[in-house]
Design an enzyme around this catalytic site. Structure first.
Site, short mmCIF file in Angstrom:
data_model
loop_
_atom_site.label_atom_id
_atom_site.label_comp_id
_atom_site.label_asym_id
_atom_site.label_seq_id
_atom_site.Cartn_x
_atom_site.Cartn_y
_atom_site.Cartn_z
N ALA A 350 38.59 9.50 2.08
CA ALA A 350 38.67 10.85 2.63
C ALA A 350 37.92 10.86 3.95
O ALA A 350 36.98 10.09 4.14
CB ALA A 350 38.09 11.88 1.67
N MET A 351 38.32 11.74 4.84
CA MET A 351 37.67 11.84 6.15
C MET A 351 37.66 13.28 6.60
O MET A 351 38.67 13.98 6.53
CB MET A 351 38.40 10.96 7.18
CG MET A 351 37.79 11.02 8.56
SD MET A 351 36.07 10.44 8.58
CE MET A 351 35.48 11.20 10.09
N GLU A 352 36.48 13.72 7.09
CA GLU A 352 36.25 15.13 7.37
C GLU A 352 36.64 15.57 8.76
O GLU A 352 36.03 16.48 9.33
CB GLU A 352 34.77 15.44 7.18
CG GLU A 352 33.83 14.89 8.25
CD GLU A 352 33.37 13.48 8.03
OE1 GLU A 352 32.43 13.04 8.69
OE2 GLU A 352 33.96 12.78 7.19
N ASN A 353 37.65 14.97 9.38
CA ASN A 353 38.06 15.37 10.72
C ASN A 353 38.09 16.90 10.83
O ASN A 353 38.66 17.56 9.97
CB ASN A 353 39.46 14.83 11.03
CG ASN A 353 39.60 13.37 10.68
OD1 ASN A 353 38.90 12.52 11.20
ND2 ASN A 353 40.52 13.08 9.77
N HIS A 385 32.91 17.77 -0.65
CA HIS A 385 32.22 16.88 0.29
C HIS A 385 32.80 17.05 1.69
O HIS A 385 32.07 17.22 2.66
CB HIS A 385 32.36 15.42 -0.17
CG HIS A 385 31.67 14.44 0.72
ND1 HIS A 385 30.47 13.88 0.40
CD2 HIS A 385 32.00 13.96 1.93
CE1 HIS A 385 30.09 13.07 1.37
NE2 HIS A 385 31.02 13.09 2.31
N GLU A 386 34.13 16.97 1.78
CA GLU A 386 34.75 17.02 3.09
C GLU A 386 34.63 18.42 3.72
O GLU A 386 34.46 18.54 4.93
CB GLU A 386 36.22 16.61 3.01
CG GLU A 386 36.44 15.24 2.41
CD GLU A 386 35.61 14.16 3.07
OE1 GLU A 386 35.38 14.27 4.30
OE2 GLU A 386 35.18 13.23 2.40
N HIS A 389 31.45 18.94 5.45
CA HIS A 389 31.41 18.42 6.81
C HIS A 389 32.01 19.43 7.77
O HIS A 389 31.56 19.55 8.90
CB HIS A 389 32.21 17.14 6.91
CG HIS A 389 31.49 15.99 6.32
ND1 HIS A 389 30.32 15.49 6.83
CD2 HIS A 389 31.77 15.22 5.26
CE1 HIS A 389 29.93 14.46 6.10
NE2 HIS A 389 30.79 14.29 5.14
N GLU A 427 26.30 12.13 5.69
CA GLU A 427 26.90 11.75 4.41
C GLU A 427 26.00 12.04 3.22
O GLU A 427 26.47 12.40 2.15
CB GLU A 427 27.27 10.26 4.44
CG GLU A 427 28.28 9.88 5.49
CD GLU A 427 29.62 10.57 5.31
OE1 GLU A 427 29.84 11.19 4.25
OE2 GLU A 427 30.45 10.51 6.23
N TYR A 493 24.94 7.36 1.07
CA TYR A 493 25.52 8.47 0.31
C TYR A 493 24.61 8.90 -0.85
O TYR A 493 24.20 10.06 -0.94
CB TYR A 493 26.89 8.06 -0.24
CG TYR A 493 27.98 8.02 0.81
CD1 TYR A 493 28.85 9.08 0.98
CD2 TYR A 493 28.15 6.90 1.61
CE1 TYR A 493 29.86 9.05 1.93
CE2 TYR A 493 29.15 6.85 2.57
CZ TYR A 493 30.01 7.92 2.72
OH TYR A 493 31.00 7.88 3.67
#
Length: 983
Positions: A350-353, A385-386, A389, A427, A493
């Site tokens: 996953a990535m929080e762009n 989590h994302e 961010h 993170e 993390y």
């Protein structure tokens, strides 16, 4: 992204002399051994220049390459980016076979801070598509600085524009570069993914820029502190939709030089953000949508998944988590939309762009018919989590909750770390908040139990070796892409989240959130380091009188973030003395390194069931008169209640005896998390040489009255680790362990077996049953509990009678294994038939691959191995899985070894030496004599090169001595069980 540490019976080095010799030889052979390892298996801006127009591709000319240097350098601060106008054009049409490329143009508005004759920015793997241009100084139109040359310094991943003039401090300029790159299928930078949707093969394009992959997509200032705004335009095939961080504001058409039609999607101007947060997705997906407090939320996925409602749950929780974070931190989300995209293949997970979050699709999808909470919990944790961010990213990215709580991504998007050495701010904080968010949307989850079990305990198992890094490193130590990637680990993390949990605990949540809100507002759209956070917290602490600290916030927290490892506290109840030292392996006789680390430690504690005021240990040894106990056996002390601090506790024998007595009479007098922690600490102290195994075993006597599965799980992971099951059966310890454990397991076993037989749906909200009941039942069957074996046969027979019948998924792997094990070739053949059934899912096949290795008849196992050689039945990676499954079984390891040696010419063509390494790891469990080593070595001498064979010999010798030491430990366990088995 962090990984769990190993568990089970720890065995230290045999002797200092032996280990020194082995290590010297191993160092010499390390490179050779590495070849064996592997395995097959996601400010007001100036008016910008006109945006780049979609251009006809021209032949790509390589940038001039300079000699590679030995180190990766940070960019000079002569130029700071203010704004990017970026066009990307992936040359991809549906149905094309490839190879694929992309082209683009970027205009970067920069401010010059110091006179310079060069412009240095990041670029990696890109080719120039024309001359670079430098316009300015702005705002005078038509001015330009001549570019003498453009060279690529590959080792430093930078492009250098050599200028014939000088850029002047205080002025603004525009760097114009056209570029081209290859579109690969590795999930880094801009990448292509192939997938199947509604029975049709499709492709999509997506991006993953963190930590330093933006430079592989477009030339840029690819450091987190170099924030700028972005105008983005994507040229793509008309059958696709393009997504980016901001909403699309225009969709138009254009033709290329061949007259072919393309769509041009233009996006609104972004907020100031780092390059690693820029994001692009070009796909043929559908979406579901809802609006939460004015923020449009869309979840994109394969059309089939959207149609079947697989992303509805993620949609339903995303809005509430956003609102929860906004209300908690008192900061509004700054973007008008949020897209979450479920990618079929995404290595980052996953990535929080900012505004366009990407996920491995399994992290977002939930079957509407699945009533059980475990899958929902995973989705909630990841999304939280994302989102954390996002808020953080938005507000300092300080504290949202992992996935949703990307707040920690320094917190990521809103407030970003100055450099990657403080990655934990992004993170670690997000990992802390993700659990707050998950329990907010799934209130029946137990936050403290799940947090300790999933976060704190795993990292305590890892953060205890010499050489494990500290949470926050100096900037000088973080150099190069390899170093950056190594930071995305469990230290960042899980330790980051654990330290945050402790900080919130001794501050109180009210002060902690108040300080975070202050921090996010102060550093919004900017950058920060951990000292900035400590300063904001200190300001909040100084403004009140309720919470008093023994030192400054910086002094306290630096002792946890700037030192590696963690402490163990040793308590003497007679004197009330507590000593601290770094928790390290005392069995490592070779260690000559002297550690003088001291932490400032908050100690929560209770006495005789009553909570006591928080105490602080701020030196290596300190006397606490309040902790001296009387002679009464009912006078006991418990430290680190509910795991409020990141450390282990070593009690004296007096207190351990009283705690053991208490547990046997009234286990609920100690909170469940503290019971878990007490047992976990004792086995860890045993493994690292602080106490004897008998001490830990004394505290297992009470287990007849233990009804918490997550506590039982940690007991079984220590006493019956999966990698030692076959080994344990070869020793006299097995019958004693069987009698001792089954007596204690029966009450909780019958409780859950009743649900399995009568109403398994009643467990749909029992999270730990969904996570750990499989291990518990597997152990009961392995120990020969007849009811467990009967239950497995009964449920397996029902499946054989009606292939549409669904074995309860909570114990499906165990049922299939023991259904085959206690059956005959009839049961095995049914498993084989179902494996080859067209409707079998990947999960079904994985379970059946394992189950067929559980057969107790040698000929069935040998036939199974022979089947595994068939290219028409199994994919190549399945063959190695079958071999390793059989290798781990009681009767299978000799059969599998003989099979490997007999069929090595054929196997080596398919797997090479990688398979040998995996086989060696498993076979090592059974090595106890020189004869056994010689047998293995004869084969390895024939199949390996000389240097590789030497390394293998050393590993086999080392394994033999570890097994001998393990045997000594098992003898101690057997002796203790012999005396206590009837208690």
């Amino acid at each position: 992204m962090g990984s769990r540490g190993g568990r089970g019976l720890y065995v230290g080095r045999r002797t200092a002399a032996l280990l020194a010799a082995l290590l010297l030889a191993l160092l010499a052979a390390l490179l050779a051994l590495a070849a064996l390892y592997g395995r097959c298996r996601q400010e007001a801006l100036p008016s910008p220049p006109p945006p780049p127009s979609p251009s006809v591709p021209r032949p790509a000319a390589p940038l001039e390459h300079a000699p590679a240097s030995d180190s990766v350098r940070r960019l000079p601060r002569h130029l700071l980016p203010l704004h990017y106008d970026l066009e990307l054009w992936p040359r991809v049409r549906p149905g094309q076979a490839g190879p694929f490329s992309f082209s683009g143009q970027v205009n970067i508005t920069v401010r010059c801070r110091q006179d310079t004759e060069t412009a240095v920015l990041h670029s990696s793997g890109l080719r120039s598509r024309g001359p670079a241009v430098v316009l300015g100084p702005l705002p005078e139109p038509g001015n330009a600085v001549e570019v003498a040359g453009l060279r690529q310094e590959a080792a430093d991943e930078v492009a250098v524009l050599e200028l014939r003039g000088r850029l002047r401090a205080g002025s603004r300029y525009v760097l114009q570069l056209s570029f081209q790159g290859q579109l690969e299928e590795d999930p880094e930078g801009l990448f292509l993914t192939r997938y199947t949707d509604q029975g049709r093969s499709s492709m999509l394009i997506a991006s993953q820029m963190e930590p330093t992959y933006a430079r592989t997509v477009y030339p840029c200032f690819d450091e987190p502190a170099m924030k700028a705004t972005f105008n983005i335009r994507i040229v793509h095939d008309p059958s696709y939709v393009a997504l980016s961080n901001m909403p699309a504001i225009d969709v138009s058409e254009m033709k290329d030089e061949n007259g072919s039609l393309w769509t041009v999607t233009t996006f609104n101007t972004s907020l100031r953000m780092s390059t690693y947060l820029t994001a692009f997705v070009i796909c043929d997906f559908d979406y579901v949508t809802r609006t939460e407090q004015g923020n449009e939320i869309r979840i994109w996925a394969r059309k089939e998944a959207v149609k079947n409602g697989y992303v509805d749950y993620a949609l339903n929780i995303t809005g509430p988590i956003f609102s929860f974070l906004e209300d908690l931190l008192n900061i509004s989300y700054p973007l008008p939309k949020t897209d979450l995209v479920a990618l079929p293949d995404f290595g980052a997970g996953a990535m929080e762009n900012w505004g366009l979050m990407t996920f491995q699709e399994s992290s977002l999808m939930h079957l509407p018919s699945d009533k059980f909470t475990s899958k929902k919990a995973v989705i909630a944790i990841i999304v939280s989590h994302e989102l954390g961010h996002q808020a953080c990213g938005y507000f300092s990215t300080i504290m949202c909750v992992r996935h949703f709580f990307f707040l920690l991504k320094w917190f990521g998007n809103l407030v970003t770390m100055n450099w990657w050495n403080d990655l934990w701010l992004k993170e670690g904080l997000a990992s802390y908040f993700e659990y707050l968010g998950a329990t907010f949307v799934e209130p029946k989850l137990s936050l403290d139990k799940i947090f300790y079990d999933h976060v704190v305990q795993p990292v305590l198992r890892e953060d205890n070796e010499i050489g494990v890094r500290s949470l926050s490193e100096s900037e000088d130590k973080i150099k190069g892409s390899f170093s950056l990637m190594s930071l995305f680990d469990s230290i960042t993390y899980n330790k980051g989240a654990s330290i945050t949990w402790m900080l919130s605990g001794f501050l109180t949540e009210k002060l902690f959130i108040r300080a975070l809100t202050s921090y996010l507002k102060e550093f919004s759209f900017s950058n920060a380091n951990q000292d900035d956070l400590w300063t904001r917290i200190q300001m909040v602490v100084d403004a009140q009188d309720e919470v008093q600290l023994p030192a400054s916030v910086k002094q306290i927290m630096d002792s946890w973030t700037c030192q590696n490892g963690f402490p163990v506290l040793t308590l003497n109840l007679t004197t009330g003395t507590i000593c601290q030292e770094q928790f390290l392996n005392k069995k490592n006789e070779n260690s000559t390194y002297s550690y003088n680390n001291t932490w400032i430690i908050p100690i929560s504690w209770m006495r005789n069931g009553s909570s006591q005021p928080l105490m602080w240990l701020d030196k290596s040894t300190k006397v606490f008169p309040e902790m001296r106990v009387s002679e009464s056996e009912y006078d006991w002390i418990l430290l680190n209640v509910n795991l409020s601090g990141y450390y282990r506790v070593n009690y004296d024998q007096l207190n351990l005896k009283r705690l053991a007595h208490l547990l046997e009479n009234d286990p609920k007098a100690i909170p469940a998390v503290s019971r878990f922690q007490l047992i976990d600490d004792l086995f860890a102290l045993t493994q690292f040489g602080y106490i004897q195994i008998e001490t830990a075993l004394e505290l297992t006597k009470y287990l007849t009255r233990e009804d918490e599965l997550f506590i039982w799980n940690v007991v079984l992971l220590n006493l019956v680790p999966e990698n030692l099951e076959s080994t344990l059966k070869n020793y006299e310890v097995y019958p004693l362990l069987k009698k001792y454990l089954l007596k204690r397991m029966l009450p909780i076993y019958h409780y859950y077996a009743g649900f399995i037989r009568q109403n398994v749906d009643a467990l749909e909200e029992d999270y730990f049953a969904q996570v750990y009941l499989e291990k518990f039942f597997a152990t009961a069957c392995w120990l020969g509990l007849q009811d467990c074996l009967n239950l497995s046969s009964e449920l397996y027979a029902k499946w054989m009678d009606d292939p549409e019948y669904k074995i309860p998924f909570l114990i499906r792997r165990t049922v299939c294994c023991y259904g085959v094990a206690v059956g005959s070739d009839k049961e095995w053949n049914f498993a084989w038939e179902m494996y080859n059934h067209s409707n079998s899912t990947k999960e079904d096949k994985d379970i059946l691959l394992f189950a067929m290795s559980c057969a107790k008849e040698s000929w069935l196992l040998y036939r199974y191995l022979q089947y595994g050689l068939s290219d028409t039945v199994f994919s190549s990676n399945c063959t190695s899985v079958i071999i390793l499954h059989v290798l781990t079984k009681d009767i299978g390891h000799r059969i599998a070894w003989e099979f490997v040696t007999e069929n090595w010419p054929r196997l080596s063509k398919r797997y090479g030496k990688e398979l040998l390494h995996d086989v060696l790891k498993v076979m090592g469990r059974f090595i106890n004599t020189d004869v056994q080593i010689q047998e293995l070595q004869v084969f390895y001498n024939v199949t390996l090169e000389e240097d590789e064979s030497t390394a293998t010999t050393l590993l086999l010798e080392f394994t033999k001595f570890e097994n001998m030491e393990r045997r000594e430990l098992l003898i101690k366990i057997a002796n203790w069980l012999q005396k206590n088995v009837d208690d």
